[in-house]
Design an enzyme around this catalytic site. Structure first.
Site, PDB file in Angstrom:
ATOM      1  N   GLU A  61     -20.931 -63.968  40.796  1.00 32.10           N
ATOM      2  CA  GLU A  61     -21.862 -64.772  40.249  1.00 32.10           C
ATOM      3  C   GLU A  61     -22.707 -65.607  41.303  1.00 32.10           C
ATOM      4  OE1 GLU A  61     -18.864 -64.167  38.500  1.00 32.10           O
ATOM      5  OE2 GLU A  61     -18.844 -65.251  36.655  1.00 32.10           O
ATOM      6  N   PHE A 123      -9.658 -74.261  27.708  1.00 27.88           N
ATOM      7  CA  PHE A 123      -9.637 -72.777  28.856  1.00 27.88           C
ATOM      8  C   PHE A 123     -11.084 -72.239  29.211  1.00 27.88           C
ATOM      9  CE2 PHE A 123     -10.438 -67.867  28.793  1.00 27.88           C
ATOM     10  CZ  PHE A 123      -9.805 -67.362  29.915  1.00 27.88           C
ATOM     11  N   GLN A 124     -10.656 -71.392  30.490  1.00 26.14           N
ATOM     12  CA  GLN A 124     -11.815 -71.917  31.523  1.00 26.14           C
ATOM     13  C   GLN A 124     -13.205 -72.927  31.190  1.00 26.14           C
ATOM     14  OE1 GLN A 124     -13.873 -67.897  30.695  1.00 26.14           O
ATOM     15  NE2 GLN A 124     -12.981 -66.898  32.331  1.00 26.14           N
ATOM     16  N   LYS A 173     -20.214 -73.645  23.817  1.00 28.64           N
ATOM     17  CA  LYS A 173     -20.881 -72.598  22.740  1.00 28.64           C
ATOM     18  C   LYS A 173     -20.976 -72.916  21.327  1.00 28.64           C
ATOM     19  CE  LYS A 173     -18.070 -68.154  21.808  1.00 28.64           C
ATOM     20  NZ  LYS A 173     -17.190 -67.454  22.219  1.00 28.64           N
ATOM     21  N   MET A 495     -22.211 -64.778  65.835  1.00 23.38           N
ATOM     22  CA  MET A 495     -23.446 -66.232  66.763  1.00 23.38           C
ATOM     23  C   MET A 495     -21.696 -66.606  66.037  1.00 23.38           C
ATOM     24  SD  MET A 495     -25.731 -67.446  67.408  1.00 23.38           S
ATOM     25  CE  MET A 495     -26.790 -67.109  66.333  1.00 23.38           C
TER      26      MET A 495
END
Lengths: 599, 174
Positions: A61, A123-124, A173, A495
């Site tokens: 993502e 969940f999630q 949802k 760097m």
């Protein structure tokens, strides 16, 4: 439920997910970068049943947001992202902060557990609006179907207007599954209830600026990413204004391309790894015109010693940028393009003429600084200097005349790309400036290539950064995106190593890139082509071959492992204390304890 | 124009009119914590139900440059309608309400009541060994009253934080 509500409900024909897609389409979205999951399945189901919006399936993502940033930065449109709840949203956070720091317009749709489960540790489930509040320009949690279309339209308005930035819409949802009403976007001239960024500049301030500029003996124009964000017209106006006045112009890292790099009035990038002439001109100027830049610490160096003798004009669309780091004399709030148009009009109205004699003397001084040739390097023998690799890449793309877009990861290679690749047009240079996100370049290049299928898109990378989002090689393969990954491989986090050398006694703590993959085989395993250059004699051939191949390519350019990035303003130092490369004046001493604290 | 070399701190009472919506207070508080600004007190309540407007009053301290930043940062939050620095705009009223519980017997009770009378604090609850006083005023007055009550038997203090408004006919509207 009342009788009328029943009637309304019966009239609703679209699901929440369909309303979201309809609103995206009406907002001009053609491409969305995303990754499915439980909470956003209704949107994926609706996507499946339409053809207006193309979905690009990323492999992480974070990459979806960077891809949308590359898309946005190279087109001027809003980039759009779709991720699921919980880990989908938390993975997107780095990309959101990146877009916030660099003012990139993004709308990110995140799935959420159904409204009745919010707060139950489902969940999630994650508190996405809570987590992303300081990571976005604004965010929304849609809890009523009736709000859905309005919120999506408003999100696009907020993302693209004023100082652009990322906006998150968290979508439970049930809201996506239930029927929802559709409303058109409000007319463009209808003001928002509370959010009204100032676009038009105050003419009295413009006249004050013109008065300062025409009296200037040692002026400089310092232009940043705000000019790019204001659209290509703003870059044209900047070029007009600089040529009209005969002033020198420097660009920030985010502003590269706003003024043509090949123009003699361009003195190069300024800041920590900017040119000697740009930094000394900033230090020594008597009037500074800042357009669309924010006096970032990478630009100013030691604040108390920053351009001590100058009157400063600061043009910015965000009033909170003004007087944040540096006190200015003439603040001008507004869109960079509108401000430039107003400045040009006021300059002409006033029949203003620069002080030509003073300006000629100023240019003689600048040319003397230029004569230092601060970006000089010596390429001899077979070991490839990283600067030379970028310079040859630039020269060969110029010679081929292909429309070229460059993205970068973060580190030494990024600074060498900024120093040695010249940009004559805006929107051709995508880099993570504010946040400094390693792993930005490959997904950003993906987004650019989606927007510009026929262009040459090159991610100038380091071998460490590229591994942070290497999984996107798979996305390149799936969509046949011929992105070129040009790795300046010095086997170090360069760097970090450079700072350890200069500030920490050469103790290279954890900065060696051990156990690297074989990048040629890695490219092949991802259905791409791998090339390698280990000697200076190979370089041109590899670059030409890379460009000629119409598939994803990783070019592993094995460069000098010990090369450092110069010039450099050490942490905590002023512009006139910059150090040049070995063999030039100035040593590597001069970093104070106070400076060591700085990043 | 704020001067960055000016390190003098000043107090500022800032009134902010915001959309009365979920998360708006979190945005304001997050801004202060995220950018390291001080909050001396913060109060919030809906003031216009039909237009869904809430008013936040923030008392803060900082250098002139920091106060300017605070106002600009508040003003760029999407649900913020208006930001007003009452300290700079002119004469303004500041009021705070406090409930103060004092526990004691005998002479201490008499002394508590005598001082409460002098400070125009009202008794809103009493038992044989305690009082709860209600008082309204500016923060200094409440501080002074609490300091006097401490040796007498100060047991608990609950304060609202400041609310403020400009004097005169000018009204602050969204």
């Amino acid at each position: 439920m009342s009788a009328t509500q029943h009637a309304d409900a019966a009239a609703l024909t679209m699901s929440g997910a369909e309303v979201v897609l309809r609103a995206l389409k009406d907002q001009g979205v053609e491409v969305i970068f995303g990754y499915p999951g439980g909470a956003v399945l209704p949107i994926y189901d609706a996507l499946f049943q339409q053809n207006a919006i193309r979905h690009i399936l990323v492999r992480h993502e974070q990459a979806a947001v960077h891809a949308a940033e590359g898309y946005a930065r190279s087109t001027g449109k809003v980039g759009c992202v779709l991720v699921t709840s919980g880990p989908g949203a938390t993975n997107a956070v780095t990309g959101l902060v990146d877009a916030l720091m660099d003012s990139i317009p993004i709308v990110c749709l995140t799935g959420q557990v159904p409204t009745h489960l919010i707060g139950n540790d489902a969940f999630q489930e994650a508190d996405t609006t809570g987590i992303t509040r300081p990571a976005t320009k604004h965010n929304y949690l849609v809890k009523k179907s009736a709000d859905l279309a309005r919120v999506v339209h408003e999100a696009f308005h907020v993302a693209r207007s004023g100082r652009p930035g990322p906006v998150v819409i968290d979508l439970p949802k049930d809201i996506l599954i239930n029927k929802a009403p559709y409303q058109e976007a409000p007319p463009a001239d209808q003001p928002h209830r509370s959010y009204r960024p100032q676009v038009e500049p105050d003419m009295a301030q413009i006249r004050k600026a013109v008065a300062l500029l025409k009296a200037a003996k040692k002026p400089i124009v310092y232009a940043g990413g705000g000019v790019i964000n204001a659209g290509p017209e703003a870059s044209r106006l900047l070029t007009d204004f600089v040529r009209m006045t005969g002033f020198p112009c420097t660009n920030t890292l985010m502003g590269l391309g706003a003024y043509p790099a090949s123009d003699p009035q361009f003195v190069g990038m300024l800041g920590m790894h900017g040119t000697y002439e740009a930094n000394l001109a900033m230090h020594g100027c008597d009037v500074m015109l800042n357009i669309g830049a924010r006096f970032d610490d990478r630009v100013t160096g030691k604040l108390s010693h920053f351009s001590p003798g100058s009157k400063k004009i600061h043009c910015d669309i965000d009033p909170s940028s003004i007087n944040k780091n540096v006190k200015v004399d003439v603040p001008i709030v507004g869109d960079a393009g509108r401000i430039l148009a107003a400045l040009i009009a006021a300059w002409k109205d006033d029949a203003a003429q620069p002080d030509r004699e003073a300006l000629a003397a100023w240019w003689r001084q600048i040319d003397a600084w230029r004569a230092k040739d601060c970006l000089r390097y010596v390429q001899k023998g077979s070991i490839i200097k990283p600067q030379h690799a970028v310079k040859r890449l630039f020269e060969i793309t110029q010679e081929l005349g292909k429309e070229t877009f460059i993205t970068t990861e973060v580190g030494q290679h990024q600074m060498w790309a900024a120093q040695y690749f010249g940009f004559d047009k805006p929107n051709r240079w995508m880099t993570s400036g504010g946040l400094g996100t390693m792993g930005y370049g490959l997904p950003a290049a993906m987004g650019v290539q989606i927007a510009h299928p026929d262009a040459l898109v090159i991610d100038i990378a380091g071998e460490a950064s590229i591994l942070m989002n290497i999984q996107e090689m798979s996305t390149l393969a799936q969509y046949r995106l011929p992105v070129k990954v040009f790795i300046l491989n010095n086997e170090y986090m360069g760097m970090v190593r450079q700072w350890q050398e200069l500030l920490h006694g050469g103790r290279y703590s954890e900065s060696y890139s051990a156990a690297l993959p074989d990048f040629v085989k890695l490219a092949e395993s991802f259905h791409g082509v791998g090339l390698r250059a280990t000697s200076a004699d190979d370089l041109d051939r590899v670059i030409r071959e890379m460009i000629a191949i119409d598939r994803p390519v990783i070019a592993d350019i094995c460069v000098d492992q010990k090369e450092n990035c110069f010039p450099m303003i050490p942490s905590g130092a002023a512009h006139n204390e910059m150090i040049l490369g070995p063999g030039q004046e100035g040593g590597v001493a001069g970093v104070t304890d106070e400076g060591k604290v700085l990043v | 124009m704020p001067d960055p070399t000016d390190n003098n701190m000043r107090a500022a009472t800032i009134a902010v009119l915001v959309e009365n919506e979920a998360g708006v207070l979190a945005r304001v508080i997050g801004l202060f914590s995220g950018r390291g600004y001080n909050i001396e007190s913060l109060t919030v309540a809906a003031v216009d139900e039909t237009r869904r407007i809430s008013r936040i009053t923030i008392v803060t301290t900082g250098t002139e440059m920091v106060i300017e930043q605070i106002k600009a940062q508040l003003d760029r939050l999407v649900p913020v309608h208006k930001v007003s620095d009452l300290t700079m705009e002119g004469a303004h009223l500041t009021r705070e309400l406090a409930l103060i519980k004092v526990v004691g017997r005998g002479e201490h009770r008499v002394e508590a009541l005598r001082l409460a009378d002098a400070f125009r604090a009202r008794v809103v609850d009493a038992t044989t060994e305690s009082f709860v006083f209600e008082m309204t005023g500016n923060a200094d007055k409440i501080d002074a009253f609490c300091a006097l009550m401490r040796p007498i038997g100060l047991a608990e203090v609950s304060r609202t934080g400041a609310v403020a408004m400009l004097r005169g006919a000018t009204g602050l509207t969204a």
